[in-house]
Design a protein around this motif. Sequence first.
Motif, PDB file in Angstrom:
ATOM      1  N   LEU A 117      22.449  -3.474 -27.666  1.00  0.00           N
ATOM      2  CA  LEU A 117      21.850  -2.860 -28.843  1.00  0.00           C
ATOM      3  C   LEU A 117      21.963  -3.851 -29.991  1.00  0.00           C
ATOM      4  N   CYS A 118      20.811  -4.373 -30.401  1.00  0.00           N
ATOM      5  CA  CYS A 118      20.751  -5.349 -31.491  1.00  0.00           C
ATOM      6  C   CYS A 118      20.173  -4.673 -32.722  1.00  0.00           C
ATOM      7  N   LEU A 119      20.782  -4.917 -33.865  1.00  0.00           N
ATOM      8  CA  LEU A 119      20.373  -4.306 -35.122  1.00  0.00           C
ATOM      9  C   LEU A 119      19.889  -5.377 -36.085  1.00  0.00           C
ATOM     10  N   ALA A 120      18.895  -5.039 -36.896  1.00  0.00           N
ATOM     11  CA  ALA A 120      18.398  -5.993 -37.887  1.00  0.00           C
ATOM     12  C   ALA A 120      19.535  -6.409 -38.811  1.00  0.00           C
ATOM     13  N   GLY A 121      19.777  -7.713 -38.896  1.00  0.00           N
ATOM     14  CA  GLY A 121      20.875  -8.236 -39.691  1.00  0.00           C
ATOM     15  C   GLY A 121      22.142  -8.473 -38.896  1.00  0.00           C
ATOM     16  N   GLY A 122      22.187  -7.944 -37.664  1.00  0.00           N
ATOM     17  CA  GLY A 122      23.365  -8.117 -36.824  1.00  0.00           C
ATOM     18  C   GLY A 122      24.505  -7.205 -37.226  1.00  0.00           C
ATOM     19  N   VAL A 123      25.422  -6.954 -36.291  1.00  0.00           N
ATOM     20  CA  VAL A 123      26.603  -6.144 -36.588  1.00  0.00           C
ATOM     21  C   VAL A 123      27.545  -6.962 -37.471  1.00  0.00           C
ATOM     22  N   ASP A 124      27.931  -6.382 -38.598  1.00  0.00           N
ATOM     23  CA  ASP A 124      28.749  -7.093 -39.584  1.00  0.00           C
ATOM     24  C   ASP A 124      30.220  -6.755 -39.391  1.00  0.00           C
ATOM     25  N   VAL A 125      30.922  -7.601 -38.662  1.00  0.00           N
ATOM     26  CA  VAL A 125      32.376  -7.503 -38.512  1.00  0.00           C
ATOM     27  C   VAL A 125      32.952  -8.868 -38.892  1.00  0.00           C
ATOM     28  N   PRO A 126      34.249  -8.958 -39.170  1.00  0.00           N
ATOM     29  CA  PRO A 126      34.822 -10.239 -39.612  1.00  0.00           C
ATOM     30  C   PRO A 126      34.652 -11.344 -38.569  1.00  0.00           C
ATOM     31  N   VAL A 127      34.448 -12.554 -39.055  1.00  0.00           N
ATOM     32  CA  VAL A 127      34.391 -13.734 -38.199  1.00  0.00           C
ATOM     33  C   VAL A 127      35.827 -14.212 -37.959  1.00  0.00           C
ATOM     34  N   VAL A 128      36.188 -14.363 -36.691  1.00  0.00           N
ATOM     35  CA  VAL A 128      37.522 -14.838 -36.307  1.00  0.00           C
ATOM     36  C   VAL A 128      37.356 -16.075 -35.436  1.00  0.00           C
ATOM     37  N   LEU A 129      37.886 -17.202 -35.885  1.00  0.00           N
ATOM     38  CA  LEU A 129      37.743 -18.468 -35.167  1.00  0.00           C
ATOM     39  C   LEU A 129      36.272 -18.756 -34.851  1.00  0.00           C
ATOM     40  N   GLY A 130      35.431 -18.512 -35.828  1.00  0.00           N
ATOM     41  CA  GLY A 130      34.026 -18.880 -35.719  1.00  0.00           C
ATOM     42  C   GLY A 130      33.138 -17.912 -34.969  1.00  0.00           C
ATOM     43  N   SER A 131      33.632 -16.720 -34.633  1.00  0.00           N
ATOM     44  CA  SER A 131      32.831 -15.784 -33.844  1.00  0.00           C
ATOM     45  C   SER A 131      33.184 -14.347 -34.194  1.00  0.00           C
ATOM     46  N   ARG A 132      32.211 -13.452 -34.011  1.00  0.00           N
ATOM     47  CA  ARG A 132      32.442 -12.021 -34.174  1.00  0.00           C
ATOM     48  C   ARG A 132      32.737 -11.329 -32.841  1.00  0.00           C
ATOM     49  N   SER A 133      32.806 -12.094 -31.762  1.00  0.00           N
ATOM     50  CA  SER A 133      33.005 -11.510 -30.439  1.00  0.00           C
ATOM     51  C   SER A 133      34.385 -10.865 -30.302  1.00  0.00           C
ATOM     52  N   THR A 134      34.420  -9.756 -29.574  1.00  0.00           N
ATOM     53  CA  THR A 134      35.669  -9.062 -29.282  1.00  0.00           C
ATOM     54  C   THR A 134      36.407  -9.771 -28.158  1.00  0.00           C
ATOM     55  N   GLN A 135      37.680 -10.047 -28.365  1.00  0.00           N
ATOM     56  CA  GLN A 135      38.566 -10.575 -27.326  1.00  0.00           C
ATOM     57  C   GLN A 135      39.613  -9.506 -27.062  1.00  0.00           C
ATOM     58  N   LEU A 136      39.399  -8.699 -26.011  1.00  0.00           N
ATOM     59  CA  LEU A 136      40.268  -7.555 -25.780  1.00  0.00           C
ATOM     60  C   LEU A 136      41.696  -7.960 -25.445  1.00  0.00           C
ATOM     61  N   ARG A 137      41.872  -9.007 -24.643  1.00  0.00           N
ATOM     62  CA  ARG A 137      43.222  -9.411 -24.244  1.00  0.00           C
ATOM     63  C   ARG A 137      44.035  -9.857 -25.454  1.00  0.00           C
ATOM     64  N   GLY A 138      43.421 -10.559 -26.381  1.00  0.00           N
ATOM     65  CA  GLY A 138      44.127 -11.009 -27.578  1.00  0.00           C
ATOM     66  C   GLY A 138      44.067 -10.019 -28.720  1.00  0.00           C
ATOM     67  N   ALA A 139      43.245  -8.955 -28.558  1.00  0.00           N
ATOM     68  CA  ALA A 139      43.113  -7.913 -29.575  1.00  0.00           C
ATOM     69  C   ALA A 139      42.664  -8.473 -30.919  1.00  0.00           C
ATOM     70  N   PHE A 140      41.634  -9.327 -30.902  1.00  0.00           N
ATOM     71  CA  PHE A 140      41.066  -9.812 -32.150  1.00  0.00           C
ATOM     72  C   PHE A 140      39.557  -9.954 -31.993  1.00  0.00           C
ATOM     73  N   GLY A 141      38.881 -10.134 -33.126  1.00  0.00           N
ATOM     74  CA  GLY A 141      37.422 -10.199 -33.120  1.00  0.00           C
ATOM     75  C   GLY A 141      36.819  -8.815 -33.023  1.00  0.00           C
ATOM     76  N   GLY A 142      35.492  -8.752 -33.123  1.00  0.00           N
ATOM     77  CA  GLY A 142      34.808  -7.470 -33.018  1.00  0.00           C
ATOM     78  C   GLY A 142      35.303  -6.476 -34.047  1.00  0.00           C
TER      79      GLY A 142
END
Length: 329
Positions: A117-142
């Motif tokens: 599901l892509c939204l105009a403007g993109g999902v706005d969450v904090p950038v962590v180490l250059g990416s907004r991707s969720t890293q579940l094992r490290g519990a950061f991003g997204g």
Amino acid sequence: MIEILITGALNTVQDQGRRGALKWGVGTSGALDDLALSAGNILLGNDAHAAGIEIQVFPFQARFTADCAFAITGADCQALLDDRPLPPWWVQTARAGQILNLRIPQQGAWRASRSYLCLAGGVDVPVVLGSRSTQLRGAFGGLDGRELRNGDRLQTGAASSVARRTNFGLNPPALDLPLMVNDLPAVRVLPAAEYAHYTEAAHHALWNEAWKITPHSNRYGFRLQGTPLDRLAPIETRSHGIVPGVIQVPPNGQPIVQMRDAQPSGGYPKIGVVIAADLWRLGQAPIGSRIRFIKTCWSEAIAAEEQTTRWLADARYLADLHGDRAGGR
């Protein structure tokens, strides 16, 4: 911009991944089907690195809290906006209060399991180490480093002018760039460092048998089931760097393909690596389905990457051309 009403485990915010952090022991993450996410951003005129929602457990339901253009790519999830059916890979517009329902994906000749599901403007969450991707094992991003939950609200970034791109869609790459062997989805594989340490029978099985994706598979790695891949002799290796696509073989002989949340190092022998241009194909393979491996070479891998790049360039050209024509009306 949207409120999550119904979601399942493992649905997360993802973008194109976290690059350049492997030296710190941080994996790439990012969309399992990066081509589908790229296409959704192209349809909406978003930045190429805009984040979307990766949905791999259905049903998924969200309410739009403001007017918003959006696109659903990846698997055909029989989407409904209120009660209106929506075609996949197409620009849509929702009004505040409308409800989007994504149902269990339909399975055609190319079986796909994940929607974006892509939204105009993109999902706005904090950038962590250059990416907004969720890293579940490290519990950061997204969103707070976790899976999405019922009641979550997601905002969007500043959208470009997308109204001119309504009533426009793209062909899925599975149709434009098909790759099948005996009616099964296939991916191209380069022999890796320890390939020569395996028996002739193991080589034959790798290239000529169908491999089942077991229920023990996830974003970290796809565990496969088939004829055990036997070594000529025991192999001992120190832990070393690995990347998504690497096919490792533990002592039981059942291969594991490292996926987007792969850890950055491992010690199992490497028999092959899925080329970068085909990782999206594997990322769409459902649990329980079977895939085939095709032996390839470096030049063919480069050619495949160039083909994917051309597909994306053509998609951008068509989107821009449609926008220019629509804007002139």
